[in-house]
Design an enzyme around this catalytic site. Structure first.
Site, short mmCIF file in Angstrom:
data_model
loop_
_atom_site.label_atom_id
_atom_site.label_comp_id
_atom_site.label_asym_id
_atom_site.label_seq_id
_atom_site.Cartn_x
_atom_site.Cartn_y
_atom_site.Cartn_z
N SER A 1 -8.00 -4.63 5.28
CA SER A 1 -8.66 -4.39 3.99
C SER A 1 -9.08 -5.68 3.28
O SER A 1 -8.80 -5.86 2.09
CB SER A 1 -7.77 -3.54 3.08
OG SER A 1 -7.46 -2.31 3.69
N ARG B 1 -4.80 -1.63 8.92
CA ARG B 1 -6.00 -2.43 8.72
C ARG B 1 -5.71 -3.54 7.71
O ARG B 1 -4.70 -3.50 7.01
CB ARG B 1 -7.18 -1.58 8.27
CG ARG B 1 -6.93 -0.76 7.03
CD ARG B 1 -8.20 -0.03 6.58
NE ARG B 1 -7.91 0.90 5.50
CZ ARG B 1 -7.74 2.22 5.65
NH1 ARG B 1 -7.85 2.77 6.85
NH2 ARG B 1 -7.48 2.98 4.62
N ASP C 1 0.83 -1.22 0.00
CA ASP C 1 0.00 0.00 0.00
C ASP C 1 0.86 1.27 0.00
O ASP C 1 2.04 1.24 0.36
CB ASP C 1 -0.92 -0.03 1.23
CG ASP C 1 -2.06 0.97 1.11
OD1 ASP C 1 -2.43 1.33 -0.03
OD2 ASP C 1 -2.59 1.40 2.15
N GLY C 2 0.24 2.36 -0.39
CA GLY C 2 0.89 3.67 -0.35
C GLY C 2 1.43 4.11 -1.70
O GLY C 2 2.04 5.18 -1.81
N ARG D 1 -12.48 2.28 -7.55
CA ARG D 1 -11.62 3.39 -8.01
C ARG D 1 -12.07 3.91 -9.37
O ARG D 1 -12.80 3.21 -10.08
CB ARG D 1 -10.18 2.88 -8.11
CG ARG D 1 -9.69 2.44 -6.75
CD ARG D 1 -8.22 2.36 -6.68
NE ARG D 1 -7.84 2.02 -5.32
CZ ARG D 1 -6.63 2.12 -4.84
NH1 ARG D 1 -5.65 2.55 -5.60
NH2 ARG D 1 -6.38 1.80 -3.59
N SER E 1 -7.69 -5.66 -5.01
CA SER E 1 -8.72 -6.22 -4.13
C SER E 1 -10.10 -6.14 -4.80
O SER E 1 -10.29 -5.38 -5.76
CB SER E 1 -8.75 -5.46 -2.80
OG SER E 1 -9.38 -4.20 -2.97
N THR E 2 -11.04 -6.90 -4.26
CA THR E 2 -12.41 -6.85 -4.81
C THR E 2 -13.01 -5.45 -4.59
O THR E 2 -13.94 -5.06 -5.29
CB THR E 2 -13.31 -7.92 -4.13
OG1 THR E 2 -13.11 -7.89 -2.72
CG2 THR E 2 -13.03 -9.30 -4.65
N GLU E 3 -12.47 -4.71 -3.63
CA GLU E 3 -12.95 -3.35 -3.36
C GLU E 3 -12.28 -2.31 -4.26
O GLU E 3 -12.77 -1.18 -4.39
CB GLU E 3 -12.71 -2.96 -1.88
CG GLU E 3 -13.64 -3.65 -0.90
CD GLU E 3 -13.37 -5.14 -0.76
OE1 GLU E 3 -12.19 -5.55 -0.81
OE2 GLU E 3 -14.34 -5.90 -0.61
N ASN E 4 -11.18 -2.68 -4.89
CA ASN E 4 -10.48 -1.71 -5.74
C ASN E 4 -11.28 -1.36 -7.00
O ASN E 4 -10.94 -0.40 -7.70
CB ASN E 4 -9.07 -2.19 -6.11
CG ASN E 4 -8.09 -2.11 -4.96
OD1 ASN E 4 -7.19 -2.93 -4.82
ND2 ASN E 4 -8.23 -1.08 -4.12
N TRP E 5 -12.37 -2.10 -7.27
CA TRP E 5 -13.25 -1.72 -8.38
C TRP E 5 -13.93 -0.38 -8.09
O TRP E 5 -14.49 0.24 -9.00
CB TRP E 5 -14.33 -2.79 -8.61
CG TRP E 5 -13.77 -4.08 -9.12
CD1 TRP E 5 -13.58 -5.22 -8.41
CD2 TRP E 5 -13.31 -4.37 -10.45
NE1 TRP E 5 -13.03 -6.21 -9.21
CE2 TRP E 5 -12.86 -5.71 -10.46
CE3 TRP E 5 -13.23 -3.63 -11.64
CZ2 TRP E 5 -12.34 -6.33 -11.61
CZ3 TRP E 5 -12.72 -4.25 -12.79
CH2 TRP E 5 -12.28 -5.56 -12.75
C1 IPE Z 1 -5.43 -2.72 -0.14
O1 IPE Z 1 -5.11 -1.38 -0.28
C2 IPE Z 1 -5.43 -3.41 -1.48
C3 IPE Z 1 -4.14 -3.59 -2.13
C4 IPE Z 1 -2.99 -3.20 -1.66
C5 IPE Z 1 -4.18 -4.28 -3.38
P1 IPE Z 1 -6.23 -0.25 -0.42
O2 IPE Z 1 -5.53 1.04 -0.54
O3 IPE Z 1 -7.17 -0.60 -1.50
O4 IPE Z 1 -6.99 -0.36 0.97
P2 IPE Z 1 -7.89 0.71 1.71
O5 IPE Z 1 -8.89 1.20 0.70
O6 IPE Z 1 -7.00 1.81 2.18
O7 IPE Z 1 -8.49 -0.04 2.86
C1 IPE Z 2 -1.92 0.08 -3.34
O1 IPE Z 2 -1.59 1.43 -3.35
C2 IPE Z 2 -2.04 -0.46 -4.75
C3 IPE Z 2 -3.40 -0.88 -5.12
C4 IPE Z 2 -4.45 -0.82 -4.36
C5 IPE Z 2 -3.56 -1.37 -6.46
P1 IPE Z 2 -2.72 2.54 -3.33
O2 IPE Z 2 -3.11 2.85 -4.73
O3 IPE Z 2 -3.83 2.14 -2.44
O4 IPE Z 2 -1.95 3.76 -2.73
P2 IPE Z 2 -2.53 4.82 -1.70
O5 IPE Z 2 -2.93 4.03 -0.48
O6 IPE Z 2 -3.70 5.46 -2.35
O7 IPE Z 2 -1.40 5.73 -1.45
MG MG Z 3 -4.17 2.41 -0.45
#
Ligand code: IPE
Ligand code: IPE
Ligand code: MG
Length: 228
Positions: A182, A180, A12-13, A63, A57-61
């Protein structure tokens, strides 16, 4: 010294890192993906046998469509570019998650890389792709129900998860400062040691990993029992 056999990472990040450095979230995704090759190499150096990476993740949809499209473009590029190197280095690649909604061209590559590397045994790198722990559990219960299995046990549930036949992670690392899970490996992480790192994923390096592994070696894992 006890070494971990399985490390799971929430990478993450990336977005925040890209925004801060280049005023562009996608740059963070690009450099984050580059870091995967390095972490695989570092895990091999430390003799870690399983590395599971939370990739999408399934929640990344949730975005913006543009960001999702760029991510899928990057994944495709990454697997195409690294396929031969991965195979030559005796690395086994596995995917966990629901591949149903993944674009067809990416699905073809995913299936091919999984099939071609299935007998490699230096390290197993698991990409959690369109992965969500709750949907994994629902799928498992559906399979169990369909097979008319009435005797529910831990083993039966584990055997119906995507991670069947894999050891549970000893260590969970989450970069990027959030504390967390996630929706990542909720069943499998029940006894993992948790490490939350402030650094963003593109900056996570060998020394960060080594520090975590060293710290892990000193932890007394009781699994509910008592110290001798
Ligand atoms: C978790 O990160 C998913 C991945 C790293 C692939 P997210 O950035 O999507 O999680 P949340 O939204 O902060 O919980
Ligand atoms: C994790 O990094 C990568 C994916 C979820 C694909 P993020 O895209 O969530 O980065 P931040 O948390 O927004 O900085
Ligand atoms: Mg993130």
């Amino acid at each position: 010294m006890i070494s971990p056999s399985h490390i799971a990472i929430i990478m993450d990040g990336n977005g925040r890192w890209g925004l801060k450095k280049y005023n562009d979230r996608n740059k963070g995704h690009y450099y984050g993906l580059q870091n995967i090759n390095k972490v695989i190499k570092n895990c091999i150096k430390l003799n870690i046998k399983y590395l599971t990476l939370y990739t999408f993740s399934t929640e990344n949809w949730n975005r913006p469509k543009k960001e999702i499209e760029y991510l899928f473009f990057l994944f495709k590029f990454f697997y195409q570019k690294n396929f031969n190197k991965i195979n030559k280095n005796n690395i086994r690649i596995k995917f966990i998650g629901d591949l149903k909604n993944i674009p067809a061209d990416l699905k073809v590559i995913i299936k091919k890389i999984q099939e071609k590397t299935k007998n490699n045994n230096r390290i197993t790198v698991v990409f959690a792709f369109n992965y969500g722990a709750k949907s994994e559990l629902i799928n498992a219960f559906k399979k169990i129900h369909k097979n008319k299995k009435n005797k529910i046990s831990e083993q039966l549930i584990s055997n119906n998860l995507y991670t069947k036949n894999m050891p549970d992670p000893d260590i969970l690392v989450r970069t990027g400062g959030e504390k967390r899970l996630s929706n990542f490996l909720l069943w499998q992480l029940s006894y993992a040691e948790l490490f939350f790192i402030e650094k963003s994923w593109p900056d996570f390096n060998f020394f960060d990993l080594k520090k975590i592994v060293n710290k892990f070696s000193g932890i007394k894992r009781r699994f509910g029992g008592l110290d001798e």
